[in-house]
Design a protein around this motif. Structure first.
Motif, PDB file in Angstrom:
ATOM      1  N   VAL A  73      38.449  45.414  63.928  1.00 15.81           N
ATOM      2  CA  VAL A  73      38.440  46.695  65.583  1.00 15.81           C
ATOM      3  C   VAL A  73      39.385  45.894  65.921  1.00 15.81           C
ATOM      4  N   PHE A 100      38.716  44.841  71.096  1.00 13.17           N
ATOM      5  CA  PHE A 100      37.207  44.067  71.630  1.00 13.17           C
ATOM      6  C   PHE A 100      36.454  43.125  72.182  1.00 13.17           C
ATOM      7  N   LEU A 104      31.157  40.527  70.043  1.00 18.32           N
ATOM      8  CA  LEU A 104      30.521  41.485  68.686  1.00 18.32           C
ATOM      9  C   LEU A 104      30.312  39.982  67.900  1.00 18.32           C
ATOM     10  N   ASP A 120      33.809  53.230  69.433  1.00 18.43           N
ATOM     11  CA  ASP A 120      33.506  52.000  70.885  1.00 18.43           C
ATOM     12  C   ASP A 120      32.725  51.364  69.663  1.00 18.43           C
ATOM     13  N   GLU A 121      33.133  50.605  70.919  1.00 19.69           N
ATOM     14  CA  GLU A 121      32.994  49.088  71.152  1.00 19.69           C
ATOM     15  C   GLU A 121      31.327  49.379  70.411  1.00 19.69           C
TER      16      GLU A 121
END
Ligand code: MN
Length: 497
Positions: A16, A22, A27, A66-67
């Motif tokens: 990522v 990110f 995460l 995307d995140e």
């Protein structure tokens, strides 16, 4: 085994970082949450279940999504298969991610029991409705299916067949319609292997020999093209592209081919990838100068006229060395990315753009600057749904009325509504909002003024111009509306003093 899984999570973190800023803490937190939700749950392979959502998140990150989408990938089974509740997700991760996970869960729930084909088509209808709301749900779903197909060997044979059939009927064509060529190809090949193992082995064995021979030809052409293009100061990437087994198998079965491998000209195509569109045409000219085009097979210019799913490339068939017909495909790096990831590349582009990533960076990443037109791709999917249902002739024999006699109608923003056949703009108004009926001033269908009792067709775009103040519905409306929702609401309003 835990150590291995944690190492895989490190891969995700590294991945990522290559394309987006990110929030690594978030995460990691999501990863911890997923592990708790799935606890000691195991997959049929004996591996810890949580490895599955992790691999799905990695696939989504490979598509540079995307995140929220990547995190939703990690969480996508926590409600269905894990111990989490929707509220937990809202509290921990916010509405956006909770909605995505919820959407994925809903799509998975859409399973009618009984006839399998009917089941698939009904699933497809629901899928299209979900897609119109948020395309990212579909990407999670496709990544989920891709990983399940890659690990299908651990399931019992009857389940393998069922999942492979659904993949071939729904998910692979869906990826195709979204312009995700690579993913469509892989899904098809995986399904092919489980559904028609004998043919799969046969085509695979034979194609290996054919590929080898064709590649010798490609190598010769490659060096000629590289030399001449470099004289024009163009530094292209020139590669050989082997035809996928499933599409090779389909072609071999055509009447005019009849299993004759020598009649398939694009078994290995020569692919020329350049920087700018104008270089594509220059490359085309050079190719034709050295290898004469085959007159009756012609050139397809999908750069000037892209396919409906956005695919762009020039295809030409030429006489290669020894008179062997070879397909040449010419495209830019941007078009190449688009052909691999399709609609996913638009989504990542818009998202990154909103985060202030520069255009130059995005161009080097190969993402397209084209804005995604929601209405057009959802309409494209609806067209596909119609083709699919039309081709399944025996479904009609089943007289599955509730299923066949429904239409998709759009708002000008591309939101899609599922209505019974012969519905009118008034039905549409009540479907959009239970109070909208009170404000109808005039109606446009596909940009043209239409009456309130106009019978809508699949794919129509309906636009309602509103009055300032609410008014009573007309008595006539009750006569022509088709939905129960509209009829009840009209009755209620008319009964009011
Ligand atoms: Mn899953």
């Amino acid at each position: 085994m835990n150590e291995q899984i944690e190492k895989r999570f490190t891969d995700l973190t590294a991945l990522v970082k290559t394309y987006n800023k990110f929030d690594v803490l978030k995460l990691t937190k999501t990863w911890e949450f997923a592990k708790i939700a799935h606890e000691e749950q195991k997959r049929k392979s004996g591996e810890l279940f949580v490895l599955h959502p992790l691999e799905v998140a990695i696939i989504l990150a490979q598509w540079k999504l995307d995140e929220s989408t990547v995190l939703a990938g990690l969480l996508h089974d926590t409600i269905d298969d894990g111990a989490a509740k929707r509220d937990d997700l809202v509290n921990e991760f916010g509405q956006d991610i909770a909605n995505l996970v919820d959407g994925v869960t809903k799509v998975s729930d859409y399973k009618l029991r009984g006839n399998k084909e009917v089941e698939s088509i009904e699933n497809l209808r629901k899928l299209i409705l979900v897609m119109a709301r948020d395309l990212r749900v579909v990407f999670v779903k496709i990544a989920d299916r891709l990983h399940n197909m890659r690990t299908l060997e651990y399931l019992p044979i009857d389940k393998q067949k069922r999942v492979a059939r659904e993949t071939l009927n729904i998910y692979a064509p869906l990826a195709e319609r979204l312009g995700m060529g690579e993913i469509n190809g892989e899904l098809n090949d995986l399904a092919f292997r489980y559904l028609y193992p004998t043919d799969y082995d046969k085509v695979e064995a034979k194609s290996k020999l054919v590929y080898k021979e064709a590649e010798r030809q490609i190598r010769k052409m490659r060096s000629v093209i590289l030399t001449h293009l470099s004289k024009e100061n163009i530094k292209p990437t020139v590669i050989g592209r082997e035809k996928r087994l499933y599409s090779l198998w389909k072609k071999l079965q055509r009447e005019e081919i009849n299993w004759d491998y020598s009649k398939i000209h694009d078994i290995v195509a020569l692919r020329i990838i350049v920087d700018k569109p104008e270089e594509c045409y220059l490359a085309l000219g050079l190719v034709h100068k050295h290898y004469k085009p085959v007159p009756y097979l012609g050139i397809s210019d999908y750069i000037a006229q892209p396919k409906p799913n956005g695919y762009q490339s020039i295809h030409t068939k030429v006489f290669g060395p020894g008179g062997r017909i070879t397909e040449v495909q010419i495209r830019t790096h941007t078009m190449h990315k688009q052909a691999e990831f399709g609609a996913a590349s638009h989504i990542s582009y818009n998202e990154m753009k909103s985060k202030g990533v520069s255009d130059e960076f995005l161009e080097t990443q190969g993402t397209s600057t084209k804005q995604i037109n929601k209405l057009s791709w959802v309409k494209e999917l609806v067209k596909w749904q119609k083709e699919l249902t039309d081709s399944e002739t025996y479904i009609e024999a089943l007289k599955f009325d509730a299923l066949m006699h429904r239409i998709f109608v759009f708002s000008p923003q591309g939101d899609v509504y599922d209505l019974p056949a012969n519905s009118t703009p008034v039905d549409f108004a009540y479907a959009v909002h239970s109070d909208l009926g009170k404000y109808i001033k005039s109606i446009k269908v596909n940009g043209k003024i239409a009456s309130l009792s106009h019978k809508l067709s699949n794919g129509d775009v309906v636009e309602i111009t509103k009055t300032k103040n609410p008014q009573k519905p007309n008595k006539d409306w009750e006569r022509f509306v088709k939905t129960i929702k509209a009829r009840n609401k009209i009755r209620k309003e008319l009964a009011k003093k």
